[in-house]
Design a protein around this motif. Sequence first.
Motif, PDB file in Angstrom:
ATOM      1  N   GLN A 109      10.277   0.781  -3.389  1.00 42.31           N
ATOM      2  CA  GLN A 109      11.233  -0.390  -3.713  1.00 42.31           C
ATOM      3  C   GLN A 109      10.494  -1.276  -4.748  1.00 42.31           C
ATOM      4  O   GLN A 109      11.579  -2.716  -4.427  1.00 42.31           O
ATOM      5  N   ARG A 161      10.648  -3.540  -9.830  1.00 40.35           N
ATOM      6  CA  ARG A 161      12.218  -4.420 -10.179  1.00 40.35           C
ATOM      7  C   ARG A 161      11.384  -6.067 -10.951  1.00 40.35           C
ATOM      8  O   ARG A 161      10.883  -6.214 -10.755  1.00 40.35           O
ATOM      9  N   ARG A 183      19.136   1.356 -14.692  1.00 45.07           N
ATOM     10  CA  ARG A 183      19.042   0.697 -13.781  1.00 45.07           C
ATOM     11  C   ARG A 183      19.594  -0.578 -14.846  1.00 45.07           C
ATOM     12  O   ARG A 183      19.861  -0.747 -15.769  1.00 45.07           O
ATOM     13  N   PHE A 239      17.476  -3.123   0.054  1.00 45.94           N
ATOM     14  CA  PHE A 239      17.618  -2.493   0.801  1.00 45.94           C
ATOM     15  C   PHE A 239      16.062  -2.714   2.251  1.00 45.94           C
ATOM     16  O   PHE A 239      16.321  -1.907   2.871  1.00 45.94           O
ATOM     17  N   VAL A 252      13.141   6.235  -1.904  1.00 42.29           N
ATOM     18  CA  VAL A 252      14.903   6.341  -1.303  1.00 42.29           C
ATOM     19  C   VAL A 252      16.003   6.921  -1.939  1.00 42.29           C
ATOM     20  O   VAL A 252      17.105   7.722  -1.711  1.00 42.29           O
ATOM     21  N   ALA A 253      16.040   6.684  -3.491  1.00 40.39           N
ATOM     22  CA  ALA A 253      16.471   7.747  -4.157  1.00 40.39           C
ATOM     23  C   ALA A 253      18.457   7.024  -3.578  1.00 40.39           C
ATOM     24  O   ALA A 253      18.331   8.578  -3.566  1.00 40.39           O
ATOM     25  N   CYS A 254      18.067   5.713  -4.225  1.00 41.94           N
ATOM     26  CA  CYS A 254      19.529   5.757  -3.802  1.00 41.94           C
ATOM     27  C   CYS A 254      20.821   6.172  -4.316  1.00 41.94           C
ATOM     28  O   CYS A 254      22.273   6.522  -4.284  1.00 41.94           O
ATOM     29  N   CYS A 256      10.579   4.638  -5.423  1.00 36.61           N
ATOM     30  CA  CYS A 256      11.264   4.300  -4.434  1.00 36.61           C
ATOM     31  C   CYS A 256      11.469   5.954  -4.114  1.00 36.61           C
ATOM     32  O   CYS A 256      12.156   7.147  -4.517  1.00 36.61           O
ATOM     33  N   SER A 261      16.800   6.929  -9.070  1.00 34.75           N
ATOM     34  CA  SER A 261      16.176   5.889  -8.255  1.00 34.75           C
ATOM     35  C   SER A 261      15.523   5.702  -9.048  1.00 34.75           C
ATOM     36  O   SER A 261      15.026   5.333 -10.214  1.00 34.75           O
ATOM     37  N   CYS A 262      15.207   4.394  -8.915  1.00 34.48           N
ATOM     38  CA  CYS A 262      14.011   3.711  -9.120  1.00 34.48           C
ATOM     39  C   CYS A 262      12.660   3.943  -9.559  1.00 34.48           C
ATOM     40  O   CYS A 262      12.606   4.381  -8.334  1.00 34.48           O
ATOM     41  N   CYS A 289      13.279  -4.357  -4.081  1.00 40.75           N
ATOM     42  CA  CYS A 289      15.215  -4.189  -3.871  1.00 40.75           C
ATOM     43  C   CYS A 289      15.429  -4.999  -2.106  1.00 40.75           C
ATOM     44  O   CYS A 289      14.448  -4.276  -0.951  1.00 40.75           O
TER      45      CYS A 289
END
Length: 627
Positions: free
Chosen positions: A74, A77, A179, A485, A291-293, A289, A285-286, A483
């Motif tokens: 994450q 960014r 994004r 999160f 998590v890949a939300c 990452c 995802s970004c 991120c």
Amino acid sequence: MIKGFAGRVLEVDLEARTAVFRPLDEAIARLYLGGKGYGTRLLYDLTPPGIDPLGPENPLIFATGPLNGSLAPQSNRFAVVCKSPLTGGIGSSACGGSFAFGMKKAGIDVLVVRGRSAGAVRLEIDGDADEVRFLDASDLWGLGTGAAQKALGKGMHHAVIGPGGENLVLYAGIVSDARIAGRCGVGAVMGSKRLKALSIQGTRKLDMEDEAGFKKYTQWVRQVFKGHPVLGEKLRRFGTMGIVNTTNGRNMIPTRNFQEGHHPDAMGLSGEYLEDHGLAGVRSSCLHCPVACGREVEVPGAGRVKGPEYETVGMMGTNLGVTDLEKVSHWNWMADELGLDTISLGVTLGFAMELQERGMLETGLRFGRAEGVAEMIEAIAHRRGLGDDLAQGTRRMSEKYGGKAFAMHVKGLELSAYDPRGSYAQGVEYATTNRGGCHVQGASMYFESTGPLTINPQNLKLKAELPVVQQNLACAVNSMVLCIFTTYGLIPRQVHALKPGGWTHRLARVIFENSGPAYRLIMGSKLLQVTWLDTWLSRITGLRFTPGHLQEIGARIFNLERMYNLREGLTGADDTLPERILREPLFKGMDSGHPLDQLLPRYYRIRGWDSHGVPLPETLRKLKVRT
Ligand code: SF4
């Protein structure tokens, strides 16, 4: 130079067509980390008060932090900082995508773009050759963000604007990959410079203090994230839309311009619905990452594209009274292509619908009906007809057509998709956050209402302390630049495992909501490294960080933002919520709206501000805030 930083700032002047590499100011990096902290300090120092946000004198600052360019989850960014054309105060926004990775690979921590080009321009930055090319972009002008990135090709990392930014829509964003740095109108500032795109590349290696230790620790954190009930399970399985059923069940999902907090058909916009109906096969995802939300969806005419996030289905779904996922996915794709922030766009459309409902303006838009919405989004991006007014955002619409009581913004920035009448701490956060009504500058609602603990929203306990701690933490996280999160993962899985309603859950909740000063004390402790945020920073930079250091750095950034806003004419009177939130009950049986007036004095005291919301000299001195 501190490890983790490339040690360079690139300053570009679009008018003079010059590009200069300068050393990063190490003292500022120590005080403000990177990202939005460093960017805010630069903005404060580089500009006199009162500049026109859409004038050439407003610098557009892209900033990374010490963790960007690493493999920390994450972490890919970048932050964008400038004076916001939407609020007139501090403007900041953050974005995933791959541009931050490109900046660090190019050996650039911070990129400052000044001036205004005579014609449409794009920049190509080669960090290995230390070369900046100013290229004609008239062939790209008018293209959507996806089409523009496609035309720019693979091999470099891009940040672009769409027609929204070109036409100075006040809530236009900057897009990298799929994004967007959506908030505060940073895309309009880029458009005002006639800068269509930035492309960057390099092969430089990130210098770390303890590379092996950092890698080992990062692997451990990846495992923690993988097993975490939110990061590794819920967000990963359902994406951010997985929160719809929670907020809908708790009367917190904005419905029909915040007239209600519940929509009977909101389930159709949930992550669970998406999964059940096989509409989303692929996660997105970004970069790097786990998590890949994000979720991809099929949009007729566009193919498989990035699907809407929770904020989008809230603000452009229930907030408009529309629960048709295909329609919302289509509008989301349009907004991404046009380079528009779906939060501000959704609130502005909802406001236009209520003006229509009340007979105050013929907008052709009605709650619960999709007719005319797509056409209006196009009109906004190209500033045609009434779209020209909607392109100015909700506050300016209400100044022109009336309806200030139900114009859902703070300081000019439209509220995001958590109704603060179901989350009092979030309301304090919306009211006081320097960039305006936004949820990712603290995310108190997660620790208060939508996460595993759910403090009673009908009492005032912890409702002033929580926003202070969360805003400070978010300022530090947004300066790393991570991120938000990652902070969700700070609540351990044991707390998630508590059975709601069970005695241990009730006990934990009571302890948490009565913890006020103790909570601030623990979070402010400089003794132990307890979170991956501070441990990562220490391993990469070689400097010692603890949660207490992050609180201090965050408070410094928050206070500097505050001083910037005061300088630009925003005052304590702007620390408020829309009339609708303050006065109207959200659901039958609720006494009234939000008790902000009871919480704000306590919040100011904890911050070390006077009763007008001005930081006391000793507060600024203690935090070493430059004014
Ligand atoms: S959790 Fe989602 S928004 Fe955050 S870095 Fe990962 S993919 Fe991007």
